[in-house]
Scaffold this motif. Structure first.
Motif, PDB file in Angstrom:
ATOM      1  N   ILE A 737       0.837  -1.199   0.000  1.00 51.32           N
ATOM      2  CA  ILE A 737       0.000   0.000   0.000  1.00 51.32           C
ATOM      3  C   ILE A 737       0.873   1.250   0.000  1.00 51.32           C
ATOM      4  N   VAL A 738       0.418   2.315  -0.649  1.00 51.39           N
ATOM      5  CA  VAL A 738       1.218   3.545  -0.768  1.00 51.39           C
ATOM      6  C   VAL A 738       0.378   4.746  -0.330  1.00 51.39           C
ATOM      7  N   GLU A 739       1.097   5.815   0.019  1.00 55.70           N
ATOM      8  CA  GLU A 739       0.406   7.046   0.409  1.00 55.70           C
ATOM      9  C   GLU A 739      -0.399   7.573  -0.770  1.00 55.70           C
ATOM     10  N   GLY A 740      -1.550   8.110  -0.461  1.00 59.45           N
ATOM     11  CA  GLY A 740      -2.431   8.651  -1.501  1.00 59.45           C
ATOM     12  C   GLY A 740      -3.405   7.635  -2.066  1.00 59.45           C
ATOM     13  N   GLU A 741      -3.238   6.365  -1.720  1.00 55.92           N
ATOM     14  CA  GLU A 741      -4.131   5.306  -2.224  1.00 55.92           C
ATOM     15  C   GLU A 741      -5.435   5.300  -1.452  1.00 55.92           C
ATOM     16  N   ASN A 742      -6.542   5.106  -2.151  1.00 57.31           N
ATOM     17  CA  ASN A 742      -7.857   4.983  -1.521  1.00 57.31           C
ATOM     18  C   ASN A 742      -8.187   3.502  -1.297  1.00 57.31           C
ATOM     19  N   ILE A 743      -8.685   3.177  -0.113  1.00 56.55           N
ATOM     20  CA  ILE A 743      -9.136   1.826   0.192  1.00 56.55           C
ATOM     21  C   ILE A 743     -10.582   1.885   0.679  1.00 56.55           C
ATOM     22  N   VAL A 744     -11.279   0.745   0.593  1.00 56.52           N
ATOM     23  CA  VAL A 744     -12.657   0.657   1.082  1.00 56.52           C
ATOM     24  C   VAL A 744     -12.665  -0.218   2.332  1.00 56.52           C
ATOM     25  N   LEU A 745     -13.107   0.368   3.445  1.00 56.33           N
ATOM     26  CA  LEU A 745     -13.376  -0.426   4.635  1.00 56.33           C
ATOM     27  C   LEU A 745     -14.812  -0.925   4.511  1.00 56.33           C
ATOM     28  N   MET A 746     -14.973  -2.223   4.326  1.00 55.04           N
ATOM     29  CA  MET A 746     -16.272  -2.810   4.002  1.00 55.04           C
ATOM     30  C   MET A 746     -17.342  -2.411   5.007  1.00 55.04           C
ATOM     31  N   ARG A 747     -18.509  -2.079   4.503  1.00 53.49           N
ATOM     32  CA  ARG A 747     -19.693  -1.652   5.270  1.00 53.49           C
ATOM     33  C   ARG A 747     -19.538  -0.270   5.913  1.00 53.49           C
ATOM     34  N   TRP A 748     -18.351   0.390   5.763  1.00 54.05           N
ATOM     35  CA  TRP A 748     -18.152   1.733   6.348  1.00 54.05           C
ATOM     36  C   TRP A 748     -17.983   2.766   5.244  1.00 54.05           C
ATOM     37  N   GLY A 749     -16.851   2.685   4.521  1.00 52.67           N
ATOM     38  CA  GLY A 749     -16.661   3.659   3.471  1.00 52.67           C
ATOM     39  C   GLY A 749     -15.224   3.735   2.990  1.00 52.67           C
ATOM     40  N   VAL A 750     -14.914   4.846   2.250  1.00 53.07           N
ATOM     41  CA  VAL A 750     -13.611   5.021   1.616  1.00 53.07           C
ATOM     42  C   VAL A 750     -12.678   5.793   2.558  1.00 53.07           C
ATOM     43  N   VAL A 751     -11.441   5.331   2.662  1.00 47.91           N
ATOM     44  CA  VAL A 751     -10.403   6.000   3.452  1.00 47.91           C
ATOM     45  C   VAL A 751      -9.199   6.226   2.553  1.00 47.91           C
ATOM     46  N   LYS A 752      -8.696   7.470   2.578  1.00 47.82           N
ATOM     47  CA  LYS A 752      -7.510   7.792   1.801  1.00 47.82           C
ATOM     48  C   LYS A 752      -6.283   7.673   2.695  1.00 47.82           C
ATOM     49  N   ILE A 753      -5.319   6.856   2.276  1.00 48.88           N
ATOM     50  CA  ILE A 753      -4.098   6.656   3.060  1.00 48.88           C
ATOM     51  C   ILE A 753      -3.214   7.891   2.913  1.00 48.88           C
ATOM     52  N   THR A 754      -2.907   8.502   4.064  1.00 51.99           N
ATOM     53  CA  THR A 754      -2.081   9.725   4.048  1.00 51.99           C
ATOM     54  C   THR A 754      -0.661   9.474   4.536  1.00 51.99           C
ATOM     55  N   LYS A 755      -0.431   8.316   5.219  1.00 54.20           N
ATOM     56  CA  LYS A 755       0.913   8.040   5.718  1.00 54.20           C
ATOM     57  C   LYS A 755       1.088   6.535   5.902  1.00 54.20           C
ATOM     58  N   VAL A 756       2.284   6.014   5.508  1.00 53.86           N
ATOM     59  CA  VAL A 756       2.625   4.610   5.694  1.00 53.86           C
ATOM     60  C   VAL A 756       3.919   4.546   6.502  1.00 53.86           C
ATOM     61  N   ASP A 757       3.832   3.957   7.688  1.00 49.82           N
ATOM     62  CA  ASP A 757       4.999   3.865   8.572  1.00 49.82           C
ATOM     63  C   ASP A 757       5.088   2.447   9.124  1.00 49.82           C
ATOM     64  N   GLY A 758       5.674   1.540   8.326  1.00 51.89           N
ATOM     65  CA  GLY A 758       5.772   0.137   8.724  1.00 51.89           C
ATOM     66  C   GLY A 758       4.404  -0.464   8.914  1.00 51.89           C
ATOM     67  N   ASP A 759       4.111  -0.943  10.150  1.00 52.01           N
ATOM     68  CA  ASP A 759       2.815  -1.556  10.443  1.00 52.01           C
ATOM     69  C   ASP A 759       1.802  -0.540  10.942  1.00 52.01           C
ATOM     70  N   ASN A 760       2.103   0.722  10.791  1.00 50.71           N
ATOM     71  CA  ASN A 760       1.181   1.775  11.210  1.00 50.71           C
ATOM     72  C   ASN A 760       0.814   2.634  10.015  1.00 50.71           C
ATOM     73  N   LEU A 761      -0.484   2.740   9.796  1.00 47.77           N
ATOM     74  CA  LEU A 761      -0.988   3.551   8.685  1.00 47.77           C
ATOM     75  C   LEU A 761      -1.830   4.694   9.242  1.00 47.77           C
ATOM     76  N   THR A 762      -1.866   5.751   8.476  1.00 46.35           N
ATOM     77  CA  THR A 762      -2.720   6.891   8.818  1.00 46.35           C
ATOM     78  C   THR A 762      -3.575   7.193   7.600  1.00 46.35           C
ATOM     79  N   GLY A 763      -4.833   7.543   7.857  1.00 42.81           N
ATOM     80  CA  GLY A 763      -5.710   7.825   6.737  1.00 42.81           C
ATOM     81  C   GLY A 763      -6.817   8.779   7.111  1.00 42.81           C
ATOM     82  N   GLU A 764      -7.572   9.178   6.078  1.00 44.92           N
ATOM     83  CA  GLU A 764      -8.670  10.121   6.283  1.00 44.92           C
ATOM     84  C   GLU A 764      -9.940   9.539   5.655  1.00 44.92           C
TER      85      GLU A 764
END
Length: 883
Positions: A737-764
């Motif tokens: 996964i890369v920064e800026g990529e959009n993912i879908v959390l099933m049954r919730w919605g779309v989250v845009k990944i803003t930071k990738v730090d090993g096993d820790n991700l940040t998104g909006e």
């Protein structure tokens, strides 16, 4: 389809009309031509509705014009001339006609010589001819030998045209079979190429045609006590009965109205002071006359006959009502009609049957209300998936034909049987939803079976043998008679009593049926019928010291308990002949055998002995282990009862033994459980990463979203899913996964990944994000304290080889890795599940609740239910093969 009887009546009427038109003076040629055209059309229509067979019973051919006939004659003459050119004229000694003439000439000379010899010696011509030696150079007449005639019918097959009316079917013959209790000896098939009915004779002797002729054959072959009363006990009575049958044959060419009136006029005179036509009991004459009336056993047929007879009470009407009340005639009607879900009921509305389940075949010779089936398990182990097929088929036929199902424990071998297994079998049947009408035990009939064994001894049908087992097997293989085969009845009884006494000397002896040691069927080579066994019986205790074999007990008890159809797997095919021999030899009511194929699965062992070995050696946790093919095992694995029943019945009609793939069954099972498996989510406890959704609610805000339990079926209601700022994801889902990529959390919605730090991700969280544009649609779990500890259990086949051969040692093919567990973090809603609930963990698969959630120490235990696919539905692979 048009009514054939009406079409035939139309043909007869038109034919009569043409005859009358031709008698007129002068003859109206145009009227005759029109009538001939109408007749031709009627005959053509009849043939079209009778699968190409005309009213004369022959294959329909379009009539030829005079020109066409002339052309055909010309072609025949040309062919004859060609034979002349090829040297095949009559003068050729090898031609058929020359041989025929030579044979006639030789026959005439032989007769002349015989007459001459008779004149000189005073002997009768036949005797003289027989005594006269053949002249030199002339062969003596060959002795006539039996040459089997060809027949499409197998021995003891009765065929009839399925498009023919009831009166053209073998109603008289079937009535005779019912009265003589031999319906199970005959199979009934339909053949639209035949105008009438026929019976295949044994030993390739051809076939017998005609209802009455077949009826006579059945009665005389059966050697039933009823035979004399039905077809005549002496020459005079037989002749009288035959004369009545000849009378009914003369009526067959008449239409129904004339036929009924003729029979009525005859019977009204004959039955003024009599109950039956011949003698004081029902005979073949009564049955044939009933058939001539249209065989009015059904209410609809009776109405037609009564309309013709009128309202007055007559001896004929009294006789008809008496005949209709005979159960044999009613059963014969049902057999001749065939049982179907027609709009016109047979006798009464309760006889209407449901349509056959796809895959199942009709039960031959079955009539509503008269079917009794049985499931005879041996209490020597737990029921497995193969037994499920047997019991569900028996139950299906019993219920479809409004009959009875007997569950009978075949408890004839104390060495293997336990009360534990008896109890477990009844529990297994309850799990399958099978409710027998009665539960019986073969052990209840031990005294009765012993009586039949003594009958066999007294009538020279059995002998006692102490030949060692290995030697006996070799003698049977080599078709060598036992040295004891011709022992006296007295000796046989003496050794039988010794065997049953409990004396150690009696252990050497067994009772063998005296059948046919030269038979090509090994089961007929004097099989063992009784053995000594001094172990206590789990029900009878130490009362008995010798027990009948299943081969002897089964046909006896089947007959006594009224079983009409014995469903047996094809592995018993060779033993079926032995089964029928025992019932016939002992004069028992006959049972019809219905064969079906055994249910085998690949990578699966169904032998009770080998399954017991797995249990005793700790390869499984018990008989209900989810890796086991027992009823308990497969249900614990997640088999749906409705799917199991449908799958087994879909295989029912086949007699071909195949090894089924589990994947096909699980695929069918999935179709059913998918309709009600509520959706939840769970994340691997160790292989996960954390995603921080910056604009999501905090854990303290206790926020939820609402989603359907079953997206395809909102009627199952909604579930509340906890959302929070910290979210757990499967590590495998976010690889690459890369920064800026959009993912879908099933049954919730779309989250845009803003930071990738090993096993820790940040998104909006993107409220109006494009679901379709995002490539990753992944499961998740809010990282809150309300989550649930869950253990997932996966299973694999116990056997590593697809099909074990006879010479394989199953211990050499044991799969060493058949169980794996995974700890996951589950949705809080999982704690409300009950034992045996089936759910779906989204993107993982289907699971059955083996143990519901109690507390943190006793977490939820879920067993994976295969779905027939080689890989998991959402890419979250387990630790074992997905099967």
């Amino acid at each position: 389809m048009a009514n054939l009887e009406e079409l035939k009546a139309k043909v007869d009427t038109l034919a009569a009309k043409i005859v009358e038109l031709k008698k007129a003076d002068p003859v109206d040629k145009d009227a005759v031509g029109a009538a001939v055209k109408d007749l031709l059309d009627a005959k053509r229509t009849y043939a079209q509705n009778n699968n190409g067979i005309g009213v004369d019973g022959k294959e329909w051919q379009e009539p030829m014009s005079k020109a066409e006939k002339k052309k055909l004659e010309k072609a025949k003459k040309a062919a004859a001339n060609a034979d002349m050119v090829n040297g095949k004229q009559a003068s050729d000694p090898n031609s058929a006609s020359a041989q025929k003439k030579a044979a006639k000439k030789a026959e005439a000379k032989a007769k002349k010589a015989a007459m001459k010899a008779a004149g000189k010696s005073g002997e009768k011509p036949a005797a003289a001819a027989a005594a006269a030696p053949a002249k030199a150079g002339k062969a003596a007449p060959a002795k006539k030998t039996f040459i089997p005639s060809k027949s499409k019918l197998a021995p003891m097959q009765i065929s009839f045209n399925p498009n023919a009316p009831l009166t053209d079917r073998p109603v008289v013959a079937l009535t005779m079979a019912v009265l003589c209790n031999v319906t199970s000896d005959y199979s009934i098939i339909s053949d639209h190429t035949r105008p009438g009915c026929a019976l295949g004779l044994p030993d390739g002797r051809g076939e017998l045609s005609g209802d009455a002729a077949i009826a006579r054959y059945i009665a005389r072959k059966s050697k039933s006590p009823m035979t004399d009363s039905l077809v005549g006990g002496d020459f005079e009575q037989t002749a009288i009965i035959d004369s009545w049958i000849d009378y009914t044959n003369t009526l067959s060419k008449f239409q129904q109205v004339r036929r009924v009136k003729a029979v009525s006029a005859t019977l009204d005179r004959c039955l003024k002071q009599k109950t039956y036509v011949v003698g004081t009991t029902m005979t073949l004459a009564d049955i044939a006359l009933f058939a001539a009336l249209g065989f009015p056993a059904q209410a609809s047929d009776l109405t037609e006959v009564e309309t013709i007879l009128g309202a007055d009470a007559t001896p004929t009407k009294r006789w008809i009502n008496m005949m209709r009340s005979c159960p044999a005639l009613r059963e014969a009607t049902q057999l001749a009609m065939g049982i179907s879900n027609d709009s016109e009921p047979v006798f009464d509305p309760s006889s209407l049957l449901d349509d056959l389940v796809p895959g199942m075949s009709p039960l031959e010779g079955a009539t509503p209300g008269n079917v009794v089936t049985r499931f005879p398990p041996e209490p020597s182990g737990y029921l497995h998936i193969g037994h499920a097929k047997a019991v569900l088929m028996n139950e299906y036929y019993a219920r479809r034909y409004k009959g009875r199902l007997i569950v009978r424990f075949d408890d004839t071998n104390p060495s293997k049987e336990k009360e534990e297994f008896q109890t477990s079998i009844l529990e297994d049947l309850d799990m399958l939803g099978v409710k027998p009408d009665v539960v019986t035990f073969t052990s209840d009939y031990f005294e009765t079976i012993r009586g039949y064994a003594l009958y066999m001894i007294e009538n020279g049908l059995a002998f006692m043998d102490d030949t060692p087992q290995e030697q006996m097997q070799k003698e049977r293989m080599d078709r060598v008679n036992s040295k004891h085969r011709d022992q006296s009845v007295e000796d046989c009884k003496k050794y039988f009593d010794l065997m049953c006494s409990g004396d150690e000397e009696g252990l050497k002896w067994c009772l063998r049926a005296k059948i046919d040691m030269s038979s090509v069927n090994g089961t007929m080579r004097d099989p063992v019928m009784y053995r000594a066994n001094h172990l206590p019986h789990h029900r009878a205790g130490t009362t008995f010291k010798a027990y009948p074999t299943y081969d002897l007990a089964c046909p006896i008890v089947d007959s006594i308990e009224g079983v009409t159809h014995a469903l047996r797997t094809t592995e018993y095919n060779d033993r079926d002949e032995q089964y029928q021999w025992i019932q016939s030899a002992l004069g028992l009511r006959r049972t019809r055998i219905h064969a079906f194929s055994r249910l085998n699965f690949m990578y699966t062992e169904l032998s009770k002995r080998k399954l017991t070995w797995f249990v005793e050696n700790g390869y499984v946790t018990g008989w209900d282990d989810a890796r086991f093919p027992t009823i308990r095992g497969v249900l614990r694995r997640g088999v749906d009862l409705k799917s199991l029943r449908a799958f087994i019945l879909s295989q029912g009609a086949s007699r071909r033994v195949v090894n089924m793939e589990w994947s096909k069954f699980w695929a069918e099972n999935k179709k059913e459980i998918d309709l009600r498996a509520k959706r939840f989510m769970a994340i691997d406890k160790t292989n996960n990463v954390k995603l921080t959704v910056t604009n999501a609610p905090t854990a303290e805000e206790n926020a939820f979203i609402s989603t359907d339990f079953l997206p395809k079926d909102p009627s199952f209601g909604k579930r509340h899913v906890r959302i929070a700022k910290d979210v757990l994801l499967e590590k495998i889902d976010v690889e690459g996964i890369v920064e800026g990529e959009n993912i879908v959390l099933m049954r919730w919605g779309v989250v845009k990944i803003t930071k990738v730090d090993g096993d820790n991700l940040t998104g909006e969280y993107i409220p109006d994000g494009d679901f379709k544009a995002a490539k990753r649609k992944i499961s998740w779990m809010a990282d809150v304290k309300e989550t649930l500890p869950v253990t997932l259990h996966e299973f694999d086949n116990l056997i590593s080889k697809a099909k074990l051969e006879e010479d394989d040692n199953f211990k050499d093919h044991i799969n060493p890795n058949t169980l794996a567990t995974t700890e996951v973090i589950g949705d809080a809603g999982l704690q409300n599940l009950q034992k045996n609930d089936i759910i779906q963990l989204e993107r993982r698969g289907y699971y059955r609740v083996d143990e519901p959630y109690i507390n943190a120490e006793k977490g939820l235990q879920l067993f994976m239910v295969p779905d027939g696919k080689s890989k998991s539905m959402g890419g979250l692979t387990g630790k074992l093969a997905h099967r």
